[in-house]
Write a protein that holds these residues in place. Sequence first.
Motif, PDB file in Angstrom:
ATOM      1  N   TYR A 173       0.873  -1.172   0.000  1.00 45.15           N
ATOM      2  CA  TYR A 173       0.000   0.000   0.000  1.00 45.15           C
ATOM      3  C   TYR A 173       0.915   1.228   0.000  1.00 45.15           C
ATOM      4  CZ  TYR A 173      -3.326  -3.533   1.629  1.00 45.15           C
ATOM      5  OH  TYR A 173      -4.097  -4.665   1.756  1.00 45.15           O
ATOM      6  N   ALA A 174       1.115   1.823  -1.181  1.00 46.62           N
ATOM      7  CA  ALA A 174       2.072   2.915  -1.305  1.00 46.62           C
ATOM      8  C   ALA A 174       1.602   4.184  -0.603  1.00 46.62           C
ATOM      9  CB  ALA A 174       2.338   3.212  -2.781  1.00 46.62           C
ATOM     10  N   GLY A 175       0.321   4.294  -0.342  1.00 48.18           N
ATOM     11  CA  GLY A 175      -0.239   5.446   0.353  1.00 48.18           C
ATOM     12  C   GLY A 175      -1.733   5.297   0.450  1.00 48.18           C
ATOM     13  N   GLY A 176      -2.361   6.112   1.281  1.00 48.35           N
ATOM     14  CA  GLY A 176      -3.811   6.086   1.394  1.00 48.35           C
ATOM     15  C   GLY A 176      -4.378   4.797   1.930  1.00 48.35           C
ATOM     16  N   PHE A 177      -3.598   4.032   2.715  1.00 45.62           N
ATOM     17  CA  PHE A 177      -4.106   2.768   3.257  1.00 45.62           C
ATOM     18  C   PHE A 177      -5.175   3.043   4.303  1.00 45.62           C
ATOM     19  CE2 PHE A 177      -0.027   4.001   5.030  1.00 45.62           C
ATOM     20  CZ  PHE A 177      -0.240   4.036   6.398  1.00 45.62           C
ATOM     21  N   ASN A 178      -6.055   2.056   4.505  1.00 47.56           N
ATOM     22  CA  ASN A 178      -7.229   2.272   5.334  1.00 47.56           C
ATOM     23  C   ASN A 178      -6.965   1.942   6.796  1.00 47.56           C
ATOM     24  OD1 ASN A 178     -10.144   2.607   6.033  1.00 47.56           O
ATOM     25  ND2 ASN A 178     -10.387   2.542   3.812  1.00 47.56           N
ATOM     26  N   ALA A 179      -8.059   1.891   7.594  1.00 50.84           N
ATOM     27  CA  ALA A 179      -7.956   1.932   9.051  1.00 50.84           C
ATOM     28  C   ALA A 179      -7.402   0.662   9.676  1.00 50.84           C
ATOM     29  CB  ALA A 179      -9.334   2.239   9.644  1.00 50.84           C
ATOM     30  N   GLU A 180      -7.332  -0.463   8.938  1.00 47.63           N
ATOM     31  CA  GLU A 180      -6.799  -1.688   9.536  1.00 47.63           C
ATOM     32  C   GLU A 180      -5.297  -1.613   9.772  1.00 47.63           C
ATOM     33  OE1 GLU A 180      -7.686  -2.897   5.168  1.00 47.63           O
ATOM     34  OE2 GLU A 180      -8.192  -1.277   6.560  1.00 47.63           O
ATOM     35  N   TYR A 181      -4.623  -0.625   9.195  1.00 48.88           N
ATOM     36  CA  TYR A 181      -3.186  -0.443   9.382  1.00 48.88           C
ATOM     37  C   TYR A 181      -2.922   0.910  10.040  1.00 48.88           C
ATOM     38  CZ  TYR A 181      -2.814  -4.221   5.949  1.00 48.88           C
ATOM     39  OH  TYR A 181      -2.928  -5.414   5.282  1.00 48.88           O
ATOM     40  N   GLY A 182      -1.893   0.965  10.884  1.00 49.12           N
ATOM     41  CA  GLY A 182      -1.573   2.220  11.543  1.00 49.12           C
ATOM     42  C   GLY A 182      -0.165   2.242  12.094  1.00 49.12           C
ATOM     43  N   ASP A 183       0.137   3.298  12.839  1.00 54.49           N
ATOM     44  CA  ASP A 183       1.435   3.533  13.466  1.00 54.49           C
ATOM     45  C   ASP A 183       2.549   3.700  12.444  1.00 54.49           C
ATOM     46  OD1 ASP A 183       3.001   4.097  15.649  1.00 54.49           O
ATOM     47  OD2 ASP A 183       3.599   2.014  15.983  1.00 54.49           O
ATOM     48  N   ARG A 184       2.221   4.075  11.213  1.00 55.43           N
ATOM     49  CA  ARG A 184       3.187   4.493  10.214  1.00 55.43           C
ATOM     50  C   ARG A 184       2.520   5.568   9.364  1.00 55.43           C
ATOM     51  NH1 ARG A 184       5.676   1.596  13.070  1.00 55.43           N
ATOM     52  NH2 ARG A 184       7.418   0.201  12.548  1.00 55.43           N
ATOM     53  N   ILE A 185       3.341   6.488   8.816  1.00 49.87           N
ATOM     54  CA  ILE A 185       2.759   7.644   8.141  1.00 49.87           C
ATOM     55  C   ILE A 185       3.053   7.684   6.642  1.00 49.87           C
ATOM     56  CG2 ILE A 185       2.765   9.064  10.220  1.00 49.87           C
ATOM     57  CD1 ILE A 185       5.277  10.441   9.204  1.00 49.87           C
ATOM     58  N   SER A 186       3.592   6.576   6.074  1.00 49.82           N
ATOM     59  CA  SER A 186       3.851   6.612   4.636  1.00 49.82           C
ATOM     60  C   SER A 186       3.235   5.438   3.899  1.00 49.82           C
ATOM     61  CB  SER A 186       5.356   6.654   4.353  1.00 49.82           C
ATOM     62  OG  SER A 186       5.586   6.721   2.954  1.00 49.82           O
ATOM     63  N   SER A 187       3.633   4.193   4.211  1.00 51.77           N
ATOM     64  CA  SER A 187       3.189   3.053   3.415  1.00 51.77           C
ATOM     65  C   SER A 187       3.150   1.787   4.257  1.00 51.77           C
ATOM     66  CB  SER A 187       4.123   2.844   2.215  1.00 51.77           C
ATOM     67  OG  SER A 187       5.383   2.368   2.654  1.00 51.77           O
ATOM     68  N   VAL A 188       2.605   0.716   3.648  1.00 51.13           N
ATOM     69  CA  VAL A 188       2.498  -0.579   4.309  1.00 51.13           C
ATOM     70  C   VAL A 188       2.913  -1.665   3.327  1.00 51.13           C
ATOM     71  CG1 VAL A 188       0.953  -2.264   5.385  1.00 51.13           C
ATOM     72  CG2 VAL A 188       0.638   0.171   5.838  1.00 51.13           C
ATOM     73  N   MET A 189       3.695  -2.619   3.807  1.00 46.01           N
ATOM     74  CA  MET A 189       4.025  -3.812   3.040  1.00 46.01           C
ATOM     75  C   MET A 189       3.592  -5.012   3.885  1.00 46.01           C
ATOM     76  SD  MET A 189       7.744  -5.221   1.750  1.00 46.01           S
ATOM     77  CE  MET A 189       8.238  -3.552   1.364  1.00 46.01           C
ATOM     78  N   ASP A 190       2.533  -5.686   3.471  1.00 47.02           N
ATOM     79  CA  ASP A 190       1.956  -6.788   4.229  1.00 47.02           C
ATOM     80  C   ASP A 190       2.259  -8.103   3.507  1.00 47.02           C
ATOM     81  OD1 ASP A 190       0.533  -8.437   5.878  1.00 47.02           O
ATOM     82  OD2 ASP A 190      -1.366  -7.383   5.695  1.00 47.02           O
ATOM     83  N   PHE A 197     -10.148  -0.021  15.431  1.00 44.37           N
ATOM     84  CA  PHE A 197     -10.383   0.429  14.052  1.00 44.37           C
ATOM     85  C   PHE A 197     -11.707  -0.125  13.547  1.00 44.37           C
ATOM     86  CE2 PHE A 197      -8.312  -3.638  13.297  1.00 44.37           C
ATOM     87  CZ  PHE A 197      -9.033  -4.170  12.239  1.00 44.37           C
ATOM     88  N   PHE A 198     -12.247   0.592  12.576  1.00 45.98           N
ATOM     89  CA  PHE A 198     -13.538   0.222  11.982  1.00 45.98           C
ATOM     90  C   PHE A 198     -13.510   0.615  10.516  1.00 45.98           C
ATOM     91  CE2 PHE A 198     -17.833   1.121  10.622  1.00 45.98           C
ATOM     92  CZ  PHE A 198     -18.568   0.079  11.153  1.00 45.98           C
ATOM     93  N   LYS A 199     -13.904  -0.306   9.640  1.00 53.06           N
ATOM     94  CA  LYS A 199     -13.986  -0.008   8.206  1.00 53.06           C
ATOM     95  C   LYS A 199     -15.233  -0.655   7.628  1.00 53.06           C
ATOM     96  CE  LYS A 199     -11.597  -2.067   4.886  1.00 53.06           C
ATOM     97  NZ  LYS A 199     -10.496  -2.494   3.976  1.00 53.06           N
ATOM     98  N   GLY A 234     -13.385   4.532   6.812  1.00 52.05           N
ATOM     99  CA  GLY A 234     -12.773   3.879   7.958  1.00 52.05           C
ATOM    100  C   GLY A 234     -12.374   4.882   9.012  1.00 52.05           C
ATOM    101  N   LEU A 235     -12.185   4.391  10.231  1.00 50.13           N
ATOM    102  CA  LEU A 235     -11.754   5.243  11.336  1.00 50.13           C
ATOM    103  C   LEU A 235     -10.822   4.443  12.233  1.00 50.13           C
ATOM    104  CD1 LEU A 235     -11.979   7.917  12.935  1.00 50.13           C
ATOM    105  CD2 LEU A 235     -13.869   6.857  14.209  1.00 50.13           C
ATOM    106  N   ARG A 236      -9.663   5.003  12.493  1.00 48.39           N
ATOM    107  CA  ARG A 236      -8.705   4.391  13.409  1.00 48.39           C
ATOM    108  C   ARG A 236      -8.550   5.306  14.621  1.00 48.39           C
ATOM    109  NH1 ARG A 236      -5.151   0.202  12.747  1.00 48.39           N
ATOM    110  NH2 ARG A 236      -3.411   0.097  14.238  1.00 48.39           N
ATOM    111  N   LEU A 237      -8.717   4.737  15.796  1.00 45.91           N
ATOM    112  CA  LEU A 237      -8.565   5.473  17.040  1.00 45.91           C
ATOM    113  C   LEU A 237      -7.306   4.960  17.719  1.00 45.91           C
ATOM    114  CD1 LEU A 237     -12.284   5.347  18.243  1.00 45.91           C
ATOM    115  CD2 LEU A 237     -11.137   7.183  16.991  1.00 45.91           C
TER     116      LEU A 237
END
Length: 780
Positions: A213-230, A440-442, A457-460
């Motif tokens: 996820y190069a950017g704009g990833f949804n609420a199931e991922y967090g604690d990073r501010i750029s990207s996700v590699m799952d 989190f909720f999506k 989505g919403l991440r708290l």
Amino acid sequence: MKLSKISFFLLLCFLIIATRGSSQTSTLRGFVYIDKTLEPALYSTVYLEGTTYGENTDVNGYFSVSHVPPGKYVLVVAYLGYDTLREAITLTKDQILTKKLYIKQSSQALSQVEVSAAQKSRETETQVSTYQITETDMKSIPTIGGEPDIAQYLQVLPGVVSTGDQGGQLYIEGGQPIQNLVLLDGMTIFNPFHSIGLFSVFDADIISDATVYAGGFNAEYGDRISSVMDIRTRDGNKKQVTGKVDLSPFGAHALVEGPLIKNLNDDPQKASASFILSFKDSYLAQTSKSAYPYIDSGHGIPFNYADYYGKVSLNTANGTKLNLFGFDFTDNVNYPNIATINWHEAGAGLNFIIVPNNSSSLMECNIDYSNYSISMAQNGLPTDTSSIYTFSAQLKWTQFMGNTTIYYGFQMSGTGTNLDFDNSSGTVSENQTSDELTGFFKLKYISPNKKFIVEPGLRLQYYASIPEFSPEPRIDAKYNVSKKFRLKLASGLYSQTLISTIDETQVVDLFYGMITSPPTSDIPGSFTQQNGTVNQVTNPLQRAFHATIGFEWDPLKNMHVNVEAYEKYFLQTTTLNYDQIYQNAPPYVGAKPDTLTKPFLVQSGNAYGADINVKYDIKHLTLYGTYSLGYVTYWDGSYSFPPPFDRRSTVNLVTSYLFGKDLSWQANARWTYGSGFPFTPTQAFYPMTPLNNIGATIATTNPSLGVLYAEFDSQRLPTYARVDVSLAKNFQLSQNVALRFNASIINLFDRSNIFYYNRITGQRVNQLPILPTLGVGMDF
């Protein structure tokens, strides 16, 4: 966002759940497996023939099709490279029918049904800045010694900038490596790439799914501010013991897998269990002295690494599943007379999936622990060390309700870091912990006419150690204008506490240390924005805002075009202060500027650009091309500058061709081009006399050579270009035994790509020169 608005949003979502749940009729659910190995068939398409009812399986091979009127249907399963499965079923009112489906590998080429399956996925998934990497994708890149590696494929993704063959770090759409969340079976991986940029810590042969996820990833991922590699690994073969071995001048690789509890007849009422073990070991530092004597005057390539991974999987009769896994990764670099860098990473965990009876929901749990440590010893300087550990537990539920799917969950984590780092003011020593609680909720909604897909989505996120509460709304959306053209967008707020020790003034810094949540006493108390506004800095939390828009277009039957424009605004980031010259203590605190006393500095940044990628498949030929245009700037409170990874243009062209009898030959080629990185030129030299010792005077102390720098990153290095090629041949000796040979050449035209200049001697140091390799492997 005010809490009242958040509460209203959550209430609305739960009302939707209740409303949709009351209208349930019949539900079809189950798992799709590959017949040969009994592994899950990820992202296969399951639908009822002649209707609009259908879903794609998830990473567990699970699917759920709800709100289906009672009646007789033909269930169809389509999966790329496998025969289409058809099965007659009957659904009655309020029934939940569970099926286990097994698909067989096809000997035919790409079929119309398979093309339709890929098309259906694009029509039902938002896929904004999202790239799913398959085994076929990784094998389409020229391999080193016959071993495909995800590190090499990641470098051809849109928006990804690599600093080159040495250093092994990737920058994704303007984000720094520390801002990328990397997960392996749910475990956090702190350093996914080895020091030589050709290899990652992951074994491509055990990867079942790799999604970036190069950017704009949804609420199931967090604690990073750029990207996700799952990244998720596959289960071991549940029918028979199999394996493979590979040898090349770079290293050795072995894999073995097999059943622990057999289920030979695919009996849906019986359980099964399997294991998989993977080993990778490099001896490049030793073999390169004889294999590549022209490199570094015969001293060789000073990189070695070793990677080990193991997993045990247990599947019950109803599809409930338990996985136990662990890993151990090491990396060693020894630059003679310069520095020695060693790092080690290890972790273990478990996850399980529960399929409740008489319910269309799915529950997943993940518990894991991982740690990372690194040390760098330089001649005449203290050894820098850093270590980090994290423990995490997560519960996640998925509720399938026809055109609506609900995802929600909770996560608890604890992280501890230790850092001892030397700079001009002395040794920076930081020991910090960070405890986090997240919910989190999506919601995913597909309109009845399949035209519109929306995923709010919403991440708290609550950072207990600061303390700081961070509500983070997210949204993805897609509009299917037609079967061939689709519009999409994504946006969201993101936060993190983790900071890296990488020197942003250097193109490559191999000391990849980390620190979490430095105290407010270690950061400046205020920050001046570019418009002159002075903001108070009350905590070290880093924040970012993402916005992405784009479109997908399928101009031809086998051609797919994706175009996206993005912006990442880094509202606040924290970095090590390499200009600190005074201790952060009296009498300097308050008397000297924060920029000279604080161990950390606060910055803001902005990254924006556009990415284009085109893929064309025709019979056994694959053509893939990307172009990325990017701009990255940082503001440190007084001036604006481009960071060293601000590459304006990146081009990648990849071709892969299967040919010969039984398609046993494969030829791959890749051309990469990148415009020059920024660098800070040398303006002058001067005699620098250190007077640190008591009694030292100018008359008795020998000066060293000091460097006077010009404007920071005001010029650019030469462009980067490289051509890689490979040719592979497979010999099938028997039904279960095959020999593989691979010949490859990295940097075919021996282009001199710059690594860095030695400012003192003026010597130019280049990236890797031409590297021919020959690898051999066996499958059994």
